[in-house]
Design an enzyme around this catalytic site. Structure first.
Site, PDB file in Angstrom:
ATOM      1  N   HIS A   1      -8.403   0.833  -3.385  1.00  0.00           N
ATOM      2  CA  HIS A   1      -9.266   0.590  -2.614  1.00  0.00           C
ATOM      3  C   HIS A   1      -9.955   2.042  -2.246  1.00  0.00           C
ATOM      4  CE1 HIS A   1      -9.345  -0.339   2.123  1.00  0.00           C
ATOM      5  NE2 HIS A   1     -10.745  -0.103   1.797  1.00  0.00           N
TER       6      HIS A   1
ATOM      7  N   GLY B   1      -2.708   3.948   7.928  1.00  0.00           N
ATOM      8  CA  GLY B   1      -1.993   2.898   7.929  1.00  0.00           C
ATOM      9  C   GLY B   1      -1.225   2.845   9.394  1.00  0.00           C
ATOM     10  N   GLY B   2      -0.517   1.905   9.549  1.00  0.00           N
ATOM     11  CA  GLY B   2       0.384   1.720  10.871  1.00  0.00           C
ATOM     12  C   GLY B   2      -0.578   1.381  11.978  1.00  0.00           C
TER      13      GLY B   2
ATOM     14  N   GLY C   1      -8.665   3.789   7.400  1.00  0.00           N
ATOM     15  CA  GLY C   1      -8.673   5.303   7.567  1.00  0.00           C
ATOM     16  C   GLY C   1      -6.989   5.669   7.740  1.00  0.00           C
TER      17      GLY C   1
ATOM     18  N   MET D   1      -8.988   8.117  -0.212  1.00  0.00           N
ATOM     19  CA  MET D   1      -9.949   8.502   1.019  1.00  0.00           C
ATOM     20  C   MET D   1     -10.275  10.001   0.726  1.00  0.00           C
ATOM     21  SD  MET D   1      -7.022   7.547   3.892  1.00  0.00           S
ATOM     22  CE  MET D   1      -6.719   5.698   4.353  1.00  0.00           C
TER      23      MET D   1
ATOM     24  N   SER E   1       0.828  -1.198  -0.001  1.00  0.00           N
ATOM     25  CA  SER E   1       0.198   0.051   0.216  1.00  0.00           C
ATOM     26  C   SER E   1       0.870   1.455   0.003  1.00  0.00           C
ATOM     27  CB  SER E   1      -0.962   0.167   1.245  1.00  0.00           C
ATOM     28  OG  SER E   1      -1.402   1.234   1.523  1.00  0.00           O
TER      29      SER E   1
ATOM     30  N   ASP F   1      -6.369  -6.557   4.670  1.00  0.00           N
ATOM     31  CA  ASP F   1      -5.763  -5.239   4.614  1.00  0.00           C
ATOM     32  C   ASP F   1      -5.765  -4.515   5.973  1.00  0.00           C
ATOM     33  OD1 ASP F   1      -4.908  -2.620   4.015  1.00  0.00           O
ATOM     34  OD2 ASP F   1      -6.831  -2.104   2.762  1.00  0.00           O
ATOM     35  N   GLY F   2      -4.413  -4.264   6.463  1.00  0.00           N
ATOM     36  CA  GLY F   2      -4.578  -3.626   7.854  1.00  0.00           C
ATOM     37  C   GLY F   2      -3.510  -4.388   8.863  1.00  0.00           C
ATOM     38  N   GLY F   3      -2.471  -3.818   9.115  1.00  0.00           N
ATOM     39  CA  GLY F   3      -1.507  -4.498  10.212  1.00  0.00           C
ATOM     40  C   GLY F   3      -0.737  -5.721   9.650  1.00  0.00           C
TER      41      GLY F   3
ATOM     42  N   GLY G   1       1.243  -2.028   3.980  1.00  0.00           N
ATOM     43  CA  GLY G   1       1.837  -0.710   3.889  1.00  0.00           C
ATOM     44  C   GLY G   1       3.135  -0.232   4.872  1.00  0.00           C
ATOM     45  N   SER G   2       2.721  -0.085   6.049  1.00  0.00           N
ATOM     46  CA  SER G   2       3.750   0.062   6.814  1.00  0.00           C
ATOM     47  C   SER G   2       4.968  -0.979   6.847  1.00  0.00           C
ATOM     48  CB  SER G   2       3.516   0.644   8.095  1.00  0.00           C
ATOM     49  OG  SER G   2       2.646  -0.272   8.761  1.00  0.00           O
TER      50      SER G   2
ATOM     51  N   MET H   1     -12.130   4.364   0.006  1.00  0.00           N
ATOM     52  CA  MET H   1     -12.781   4.358   1.222  1.00  0.00           C
ATOM     53  C   MET H   1     -13.607   6.144   1.116  1.00  0.00           C
ATOM     54  SD  MET H   1      -9.799   3.145   3.549  1.00  0.00           S
ATOM     55  CE  MET H   1      -8.504   3.385   2.489  1.00  0.00           C
TER      56      MET H   1
ATOM     57  N   HIS I   1      -1.264  -1.352  -4.119  1.00  0.00           N
ATOM     58  CA  HIS I   1      -2.611  -0.982  -3.328  1.00  0.00           C
ATOM     59  C   HIS I   1      -2.768   0.517  -3.223  1.00  0.00           C
ATOM     60  CE1 HIS I   1      -6.018  -1.989  -0.688  1.00  0.00           C
ATOM     61  NE2 HIS I   1      -5.524  -1.027   0.124  1.00  0.00           N
TER      62      HIS I   1
ATOM     63  N   ASP J   1      -4.886   3.522  -1.708  1.00  0.00           N
ATOM     64  CA  ASP J   1      -5.950   3.991  -0.735  1.00  0.00           C
ATOM     65  C   ASP J   1      -6.621   5.307  -1.260  1.00  0.00           C
ATOM     66  OD1 ASP J   1      -6.279   1.707   1.197  1.00  0.00           O
ATOM     67  OD2 ASP J   1      -3.992   2.249   1.135  1.00  0.00           O
TER      68      ASP J   1
ATOM     69  N   MET K   1     -11.161  -6.094   6.143  1.00  0.00           N
ATOM     70  CA  MET K   1     -10.351  -5.263   6.945  1.00  0.00           C
ATOM     71  C   MET K   1      -9.952  -5.907   8.118  1.00  0.00           C
ATOM     72  SD  MET K   1     -10.092  -2.665   4.833  1.00  0.00           S
ATOM     73  CE  MET K   1      -8.942  -1.751   5.849  1.00  0.00           C
TER      74      MET K   1
HETATM   75  C1  DX5 Z   1      -6.165   1.365   5.734  1.00  0.00           C
HETATM   76  C2  DX5 Z   1      -5.579   1.368   4.506  1.00  0.00           C
HETATM   77  C3  DX5 Z   1      -4.497   0.446   4.146  1.00  0.00           C
HETATM   78  C4  DX5 Z   1      -3.420   0.880   5.048  1.00  0.00           C
HETATM   79  C5  DX5 Z   1      -2.662  -0.357   5.384  1.00  0.00           C
HETATM   80  O1  DX5 Z   1      -7.140   2.238   6.125  1.00  0.00           O
HETATM   81  O2  DX5 Z   1      -7.007   0.594   3.720  1.00  0.00           O
HETATM   82  O3  DX5 Z   1      -4.383   0.005   2.863  1.00  0.00           O
HETATM   83  O4  DX5 Z   1      -2.511   1.460   3.872  1.00  0.00           O
HETATM   84  O5  DX5 Z   1      -1.543  -0.021   6.189  1.00  0.00           O
HETATM   85  P1  DX5 Z   1      -0.779  -0.893   7.269  1.00  0.00           P
HETATM   86  O6  DX5 Z   1      -0.071  -2.016   6.399  1.00  0.00           O
HETATM   87  O7  DX5 Z   1       0.285  -0.280   7.721  1.00  0.00           O
HETATM   88  O8  DX5 Z   1      -1.716  -1.334   8.393  1.00  0.00           O
HETATM   89 ZN    ZN Z   2      -6.443  -0.285   1.799  1.00  0.00          ZN
END
Ligand code: DX5
Ligand code: ZN
Length: 220
Positions: A64, A142-143, A140, A35, A8, A173-175, A195-196, A66, A31, A33, A135
């Protein structure tokens, strides 16, 4: 089972996106995002940026959304060349119509479920969608830490897809890290957004390789 790693770019350097995307050419997709400051508080980027990402990326672009009103806006991302367009069922008025409108552009259509959204009411949509996103954080930012309690829902989604021989991918997606990816994989995910853990430290290509090793560590 073939597994996919989608970094991401939310955790990448936004003023150097072309170079940042070049650093993840060993990934299976990028990916992105989107927003809108309504469906989620943050703002990221919109269709102009995605159009350029499609032009410069050597890997498929996974968008993605949002955003509010995906019924109106989601198909536009297919028209500008996204490989896949994911929208949140919580924001859509007509989930089936929006899936079909995305697919009519030639893009793959995916539905996303927030942590508080049950999967069962959307089972009929799994027959139409190309991917289902469970999810593993609140959308909303990353990290955030991986929500392990989502594994029950992931089981429900993956079991339904397998039992009905559906072609839909199951994305999380997430963590996602080298520690949590094998957990999500064991509960049926096949497509992993990170992402992170890809961008925030070290070398993105090495981080992708480490995620692939973590995925294969659980190979039966
Ligand atoms: C969160 C996003 C994710 C985000 C994931 O709302 O949809 O795609 O970038 O980031 P990590 O991998 O750091 O949780
Ligand atoms: Zn995402």
């Amino acid at each position: 089972m073939s597994l996919r790693i989608y970094p991401s770019i939310l955790s990448a350097d936004f003023v150097n996106l072309e170079a940042e995307i070049a650093r993840i050419s060993s990934a299976d997709g990028v990916h992105c995002d989107v927003m809108d400051n309504h469906f989620v508080e943050a703002i990221s980027f919109g269709p102009q940026t995605i159009r350029r990402i499609v032009q410069v990326s050597s890997v498929p672009v996974d968008v993605h959304l949002m955003i509010e009103n995906p019924d109106k806006f989601a198909p536009g991302y297919g028209e500008i060349g996204a490989h896949s367009v994911t929208f949140h069922v919580e924001a859509a008025k007509d989930v089936e119509g929006t899936i079909r409108a995305i697919q009519d552009t030639g893009a793959r259509a995916a539905i996303a479920l927030k942590p508080g959204t049950a999967a069962e009411p959307y089972f009929p949509m799994f027959h139409l969608a190309d991917m289902v996103l469970v999810m593993t954080v609140e959308p909303g930012a990353g990290g955030q830490p991986f929500l392990r309690e989502m594994m029950t829902k992931l089981d429900t989604v993956a079991t339904y897809v397998a039992d009905h021989n559906l072609s839909a991918l199951v994305q999380v997606d997430g963590g996602i890290t080298v520690d949590t990816l094998p957990i999500a994989r064991a509960h049926g995910a096949d497509t992993f957004v990170a992402g992170s853990s890809v961008y925030s430290a070290g070398n993105p290509a090495e981080n992708i390789a480490a995620l692939r090793v973590a995925a294969n560590d659980t190979e039966e």
